[in-house]
Design a protein around this motif. Structure first.
Motif, short mmCIF file in Angstrom:
data_model
loop_
_atom_site.label_atom_id
_atom_site.label_comp_id
_atom_site.label_asym_id
_atom_site.label_seq_id
_atom_site.Cartn_x
_atom_site.Cartn_y
_atom_site.Cartn_z
N THR A 146 0.86 -1.18 0.00
CA THR A 146 0.00 0.00 0.00
C THR A 146 0.89 1.23 0.00
N ILE A 147 0.56 2.19 -0.83
CA ILE A 147 1.31 3.44 -0.89
C ILE A 147 0.45 4.52 -0.25
N GLY A 148 1.05 5.25 0.68
CA GLY A 148 0.31 6.28 1.41
C GLY A 148 -0.07 7.47 0.55
N ALA A 149 -0.87 8.33 1.11
CA ALA A 149 -1.34 9.53 0.42
C ALA A 149 -0.16 10.39 -0.01
N LEU A 150 -0.11 10.72 -1.28
CA LEU A 150 0.91 11.57 -1.89
C LEU A 150 2.33 11.05 -1.66
N GLU A 151 2.45 9.78 -1.39
CA GLU A 151 3.75 9.16 -1.13
C GLU A 151 4.39 8.70 -2.43
N GLU A 152 5.69 8.46 -2.39
CA GLU A 152 6.45 8.01 -3.55
C GLU A 152 7.33 6.85 -3.13
N LYS A 153 7.37 5.77 -3.95
CA LYS A 153 8.22 4.62 -3.65
C LYS A 153 9.06 4.30 -4.88
N ASN A 154 10.31 3.91 -4.63
CA ASN A 154 11.24 3.55 -5.70
C ASN A 154 11.57 2.08 -5.60
N TYR A 155 11.66 1.43 -6.76
CA TYR A 155 12.02 0.03 -6.82
C TYR A 155 13.12 -0.19 -7.84
#
Length: 193
Positions: A146-155
């Motif tokens: 799950t990605i939070g509100a206005l969050e950014e994740k890198n893979y």
């Protein structure tokens, strides 16, 4: 000999201005050409997905050689960024599937490296490499999160042929895959393209 200082200064200012103008234009065009070639976007209303490679979401292993995990972890990385555009959390899955279009285009269905021999590593926010055999993944799912509100994740994803196999890998074998981000809503999945 007559020396006109004013003409000399004007001439030098024109030459320097011209050189600076050429340098700025060349730098700008090189930067944007490079940037556009690397940033491939697959977005929806909820998530913005940017692949930071020229190939985008495509994985192409050509002439693979079996290698150790240490070498595989230092091989070419397929990097992507997932950004949530909403003010509420969004569930998603990061998946690797066969690139059927590329397999049909290359007419190479009989020349694919068996999935039992392919290892894949995914590195996310915890900076830990999770390594799997491609055949062990359920429906090719690498990450369910799950990605939070206005969050950014890198893979960062790497794929290689495991060297702990007694099967001889022929030179004409290869693998065509594609990385997908599936937004999960309730119990349905929506593929982002």
């Amino acid at each position: 000999m007559y020396y006109n200082r004013k003409k000399y200064i004007i001439k030098n200012v024109v030459i320097i201005t011209f050189i600076l103008l050429v340098a700025v234009i060349a730098t700008r065009s090189i930067y944007y050409k490079y940037s556009e070639a690397r940033n491939v976007e697959y977005s929806s209303d909820s998530l913005e997905i940017v692949f930071h490679d020229k190939e985008g979401a495509e994985i192409n292993l050509v002439d693979p050689s079996p290698v150790t995990d240490a070498i595989g972890l230092s091989s070419k990385a397929y990097t992507l960024t997932i950004k949530n555009n909403l003010v509420e959390p969004v569930d998603y899955q990061l998946v690797i599937t066969d690139n059927i279009e590329k397999i049909i285009d290359d007419n190479c269905a009989n020349f694919q490296v068996p999935k039992e021999l392919l290892k894949v590593s995914v590195k996310g926010l915890n900076n830990k490499n999770n390594i799997y055999y491609l055949s062990d993944l359920v429906s090719g799912t690498l990450v369910t999160d799950t990605i939070g509100a206005l969050e950014e994740k890198n893979y960062s994803i790497r794929i290689w042929v495991a060297n702990n196999t007694s099967v001889n890998i022929a030179n004409d074998l290869h693998y065509h895959g594609i990385i997908k981000v599936l937004e999960t809503k309730d119990t349905e999945s929506e593929e982002l393209k």
